[in-house]
Design a protein around this motif. Sequence first.
Motif, PDB file in Angstrom:
ATOM      1  N   TYR A   1     -27.514 -13.052  55.400  1.00 49.66           N
ATOM      2  CA  TYR A   1     -28.681 -13.353  56.224  1.00 49.66           C
ATOM      3  C   TYR A   1     -28.293 -13.397  57.704  1.00 49.66           C
ATOM      4  CZ  TYR A   1     -30.922 -14.651  51.828  1.00 49.66           C
ATOM      5  OH  TYR A   1     -31.439 -14.634  50.554  1.00 49.66           O
ATOM      6  N   THR A   2     -29.187 -12.894  58.545  1.00 50.41           N
ATOM      7  CA  THR A   2     -28.930 -12.842  59.979  1.00 50.41           C
ATOM      8  C   THR A   2     -30.127 -13.386  60.748  1.00 50.41           C
ATOM      9  OG1 THR A   2     -29.797 -10.585  60.142  1.00 50.41           O
ATOM     10  CG2 THR A   2     -27.430 -10.824  59.719  1.00 50.41           C
ATOM     11  N   GLN A   3     -29.904 -13.692  62.017  1.00 50.92           N
ATOM     12  CA  GLN A   3     -30.973 -14.254  62.840  1.00 50.92           C
ATOM     13  C   GLN A   3     -32.103 -13.252  63.030  1.00 50.92           C
ATOM     14  OE1 GLN A   3     -29.920 -15.110  66.944  1.00 50.92           O
ATOM     15  NE2 GLN A   3     -31.256 -16.892  66.971  1.00 50.92           N
ATOM     16  N   VAL A   4     -31.743 -12.022  63.363  1.00 48.10           N
ATOM     17  CA  VAL A   4     -32.701 -10.937  63.503  1.00 48.10           C
ATOM     18  C   VAL A   4     -32.089  -9.702  62.846  1.00 48.10           C
ATOM     19  CG1 VAL A   4     -33.752 -11.808  65.633  1.00 48.10           C
ATOM     20  CG2 VAL A   4     -31.766 -10.292  65.761  1.00 48.10           C
ATOM     21  N   ALA A   5     -32.822  -8.619  62.800  1.00 52.44           N
ATOM     22  CA  ALA A   5     -32.302  -7.349  62.284  1.00 52.44           C
ATOM     23  C   ALA A   5     -33.065  -6.232  62.972  1.00 52.44           C
ATOM     24  CB  ALA A   5     -32.457  -7.275  60.764  1.00 52.44           C
ATOM     25  N   GLU A   6     -32.678  -5.973  64.219  1.00 55.99           N
ATOM     26  CA  GLU A   6     -33.396  -4.987  65.009  1.00 55.99           C
ATOM     27  C   GLU A   6     -32.497  -4.508  66.138  1.00 55.99           C
ATOM     28  OE1 GLU A   6     -37.746  -4.518  67.219  1.00 55.99           O
ATOM     29  OE2 GLU A   6     -36.796  -6.490  67.047  1.00 55.99           O
TER      30      GLU A   6
ATOM     31  N   GLY B   1     -28.278 -10.764  66.091  1.00 57.38           N
ATOM     32  CA  GLY B   1     -28.420 -12.101  66.645  1.00 57.38           C
ATOM     33  C   GLY B   1     -27.171 -12.957  66.506  1.00 57.38           C
ATOM     34  N   GLY B   2     -27.357 -14.257  66.681  1.00 57.93           N
ATOM     35  CA  GLY B   2     -26.229 -15.169  66.725  1.00 57.93           C
ATOM     36  C   GLY B   2     -26.149 -16.107  65.537  1.00 57.93           C
ATOM     37  N   ALA B   3     -25.607 -17.298  65.809  1.00 64.45           N
ATOM     38  CA  ALA B   3     -25.333 -18.263  64.752  1.00 64.45           C
ATOM     39  C   ALA B   3     -26.598 -19.003  64.328  1.00 64.45           C
ATOM     40  CB  ALA B   3     -24.281 -19.263  65.232  1.00 64.45           C
ATOM     41  N   PRO B   4     -26.643 -19.450  63.090  1.00 65.87           N
ATOM     42  CA  PRO B   4     -27.772 -20.283  62.648  1.00 65.87           C
ATOM     43  C   PRO B   4     -27.649 -21.684  63.232  1.00 65.87           C
ATOM     44  CG  PRO B   4     -26.146 -20.120  60.907  1.00 65.87           C
ATOM     45  CD  PRO B   4     -25.666 -19.218  62.010  1.00 65.87           C
TER      46      PRO B   4
ATOM     47  N   GLN C   1     -25.165 -25.541  51.073  1.00 69.35           N
ATOM     48  CA  GLN C   1     -26.372 -24.771  51.407  1.00 69.35           C
ATOM     49  C   GLN C   1     -26.411 -24.495  52.908  1.00 69.35           C
ATOM     50  OE1 GLN C   1     -28.452 -23.783  49.025  1.00 69.35           O
ATOM     51  NE2 GLN C   1     -30.084 -22.847  50.191  1.00 69.35           N
ATOM     52  N   ARG C   2     -25.956 -23.307  53.293  1.00 70.07           N
ATOM     53  CA  ARG C   2     -25.958 -22.914  54.689  1.00 70.07           C
ATOM     54  C   ARG C   2     -25.766 -21.398  54.757  1.00 70.07           C
ATOM     55  NH1 ARG C   2     -19.921 -24.189  57.055  1.00 70.07           N
ATOM     56  NH2 ARG C   2     -20.641 -22.789  58.679  1.00 70.07           N
ATOM     57  N   TYR C   3     -25.988 -20.845  55.937  1.00 73.97           N
ATOM     58  CA  TYR C   3     -25.770 -19.418  56.146  1.00 73.97           C
ATOM     59  C   TYR C   3     -24.323 -19.210  56.608  1.00 73.97           C
ATOM     60  CZ  TYR C   3     -30.879 -19.174  56.058  1.00 73.97           C
ATOM     61  OH  TYR C   3     -32.199 -19.272  55.685  1.00 73.97           O
ATOM     62  N   TYR C   4     -23.569 -18.451  55.848  1.00 73.63           N
ATOM     63  CA  TYR C   4     -22.144 -18.289  56.131  1.00 73.63           C
ATOM     64  C   TYR C   4     -21.810 -16.996  56.872  1.00 73.63           C
ATOM     65  CZ  TYR C   4     -20.956 -22.137  52.948  1.00 73.63           C
ATOM     66  OH  TYR C   4     -20.835 -23.371  52.355  1.00 73.63           O
ATOM     67  N   LEU C   5     -22.715 -16.017  56.876  1.00 76.04           N
ATOM     68  CA  LEU C   5     -22.338 -14.678  57.312  1.00 76.04           C
ATOM     69  C   LEU C   5     -21.826 -14.642  58.748  1.00 76.04           C
ATOM     70  CD1 LEU C   5     -22.134 -11.662  56.772  1.00 76.04           C
ATOM     71  CD2 LEU C   5     -24.515 -11.428  57.469  1.00 76.04           C
ATOM     72  N   TYR C   6     -22.548 -15.258  59.685  1.00 77.62           N
ATOM     73  CA  TYR C   6     -22.163 -15.139  61.095  1.00 77.62           C
ATOM     74  C   TYR C   6     -20.773 -15.716  61.345  1.00 77.62           C
ATOM     75  CZ  TYR C   6     -22.104 -15.599  66.147  1.00 77.62           C
ATOM     76  OH  TYR C   6     -21.750 -15.520  67.471  1.00 77.62           O
ATOM     77  N   ARG C   7     -20.523 -16.933  60.865  1.00 77.55           N
ATOM     78  CA  ARG C   7     -19.209 -17.548  61.072  1.00 77.55           C
ATOM     79  C   ARG C   7     -18.118 -16.748  60.358  1.00 77.55           C
ATOM     80  NH1 ARG C   7     -20.527 -20.344  65.455  1.00 77.55           N
ATOM     81  NH2 ARG C   7     -22.049 -22.004  65.067  1.00 77.55           N
ATOM     82  N   SER C   8     -18.446 -16.186  59.211  1.00 77.14           N
ATOM     83  CA  SER C   8     -17.473 -15.373  58.483  1.00 77.14           C
ATOM     84  C   SER C   8     -17.143 -14.105  59.251  1.00 77.14           C
ATOM     85  CB  SER C   8     -18.007 -15.040  57.087  1.00 77.14           C
ATOM     86  OG  SER C   8     -18.121 -16.204  56.293  1.00 77.14           O
TER      87      SER C   8
ATOM     88  N   PRO D   1     -15.410 -20.153  53.489  1.00 82.31           N
ATOM     89  CA  PRO D   1     -14.743 -19.408  52.413  1.00 82.31           C
ATOM     90  C   PRO D   1     -13.817 -18.349  53.005  1.00 82.31           C
ATOM     91  CG  PRO D   1     -17.049 -18.770  52.595  1.00 82.31           C
ATOM     92  CD  PRO D   1     -16.861 -19.932  53.518  1.00 82.31           C
ATOM     93  N   PRO D   2     -12.744 -17.981  52.296  1.00 78.12           N
ATOM     94  CA  PRO D   2     -11.688 -17.149  52.901  1.00 78.12           C
ATOM     95  C   PRO D   2     -11.877 -15.643  52.804  1.00 78.12           C
ATOM     96  CG  PRO D   2     -10.974 -17.939  50.765  1.00 78.12           C
ATOM     97  CD  PRO D   2     -12.336 -18.537  50.997  1.00 78.12           C
ATOM     98  N   ALA D   3     -12.837 -15.133  52.046  1.00 78.69           N
ATOM     99  CA  ALA D   3     -12.909 -13.691  51.783  1.00 78.69           C
ATOM    100  C   ALA D   3     -13.032 -12.864  53.064  1.00 78.69           C
ATOM    101  CB  ALA D   3     -14.073 -13.384  50.838  1.00 78.69           C
ATOM    102  N   ALA D   4     -13.822 -13.330  54.027  1.00 76.89           N
ATOM    103  CA  ALA D   4     -13.999 -12.569  55.267  1.00 76.89           C
ATOM    104  C   ALA D   4     -12.689 -12.499  56.042  1.00 76.89           C
ATOM    105  CB  ALA D   4     -15.098 -13.198  56.121  1.00 76.89           C
ATOM    106  N   ALA D   5     -11.948 -13.606  56.082  1.00 77.09           N
ATOM    107  CA  ALA D   5     -10.643 -13.586  56.739  1.00 77.09           C
ATOM    108  C   ALA D   5      -9.715 -12.606  56.043  1.00 77.09           C
ATOM    109  CB  ALA D   5     -10.029 -14.982  56.740  1.00 77.09           C
TER     110      ALA D   5
END
Length: 508
Positions: A35-40, A64-67, A104-111, A320-324
């Motif tokens: 999930y992202t802040q925007v997609a454009e 976009g940026g961080a949640p 319960q949070r959005y992890y994608l941006y920080r990852s 979580p470590p997968a992105a690293a």
Amino acid sequence: MAGAYKTPGVYIVEKNAFPNSVVEVATAVPAFIGYTQVAELKGSPLHKKPWRITSLAEFKNAFGGAPLDQFEFAENTDANTPNDFKSGATGYVLKRKNSKLDTQRYYLYRSLQLFFQNGGGPCYIVSVGGYAAEPDIKKSDLLEGIDLLLKEQEPTMVVIPDAMALSADEAIAVQQATLLHCGAQMKNRFAVLDIHDGFRERDTADPVAAFRSDLGTTALNYGAAYYPWLNTSIVETADVGFDSFVDRTKLKDLLVAELTAAGTLSDDLKDILNQVGDVNRDASQKTYLSDDELHKILFSVVPTYANILLAMKRKLNLLPPAAAMAGVYTLVDNARGVWKAPANVSLASVISPAVNITHQQQEDLNVTTAGKSVNAIRSFIGEGTLVWGARTLDGNSLDWRYINVRRTMIMIEESLRLATKAYVFEPNVSGTWVTIKGMANNFLTSVWKRGGLAGASPEDAFSVSVGLNETMTPEDILEGILRVTILVAVSRPAEFIEITFQQQMQKS
């Protein structure tokens, strides 16, 4: 040809002296789903559309940026739960706003930040939804994001950080679909997986045992898992402030009560705290301070306020470590090659693993009767936090036990597959066979020279066979089938180094 010439003269005929070369495919292009802040981008929608980026700046431009992660606090009534902070003699715990799960949070941006910090480069982003005031992460969205990658050819890894915000059962379902996508559908990708609740110790509610029990057995050699989660330094102190509180009035009341009890509540400080609780104040008035000014004053003069923000930062920095690891794969591939195991590498922007693992505790992670090896991330004195495992989930397989072996084979197979497409519908005769054999030999020799294949000579490292009564029967040729058999000796990591010591008799 002479029969085609009609006019006397000199004709130049050029012939290719060399076979087509094999272009080595990219090996480290992860696809991130979440999930992202925007997609454009420049007015073009990118929602549920895989999009290639090369930097965090490009991600921000398009997605976009961080949640905004907001917290509420309550008195800690559980003796087994550590305090997040204390006010006076009372301990408190922080909880995310209306959170159904602790994760319960959005992890994608920080990852993504962690990915680029650890050497990440080009990658694909699949945005399956936007941020909501209360995180609403759905298994169906993430599964749809996996399907969207079926038409993309470049990605070589799949990482889904937001799956860790689901329940354990739903997260496993997403991970099973990821392995199926990589190993059964595409057969040219590698899944980098996290352990749900991997920040917890392996005690009565063992997250590793639950992961192994529920994962199944499909396409295990096309994926790897890592434990534990990481305490990072991605989120900085400036990233948390008044916006991080669900109820600023409750914060004001807490600080006023503490300072009053301590006898340190001055009139000036009382006025500042009243402004903290007054969210409708007009900051343009001279009698009011801006949020930024209030934040700086309280952070410097009220220790409890600073402690609350530091506790928030610690929670947000647990990732979580997968992105690293996707970043580490990219770093190692670029520096050494895909055949180098992505292990014994330090992690950047990581303070420590969430769980300290001893040598004995890693034995069960690395080698288990079920074969589902889980790679450890460990902290070593003087060396920092290191990746201390290089196995796929198919740990019992002698063929596919190691990550670098699986990924090297994917690279070789894909490179040769794309190169030989040029010979589809060519005459199935010895000339074509010789050309393909020479092309494959040249490519594999190049891989061998760089250390990707084991052997003192190319003959020891690989062999290429093609021809009638060698790899094909007359019936194969009649049916339009050209068969090529390639044997390769992929280099394997020295996972266990044994040094033997023995006393000898004195000689002088």
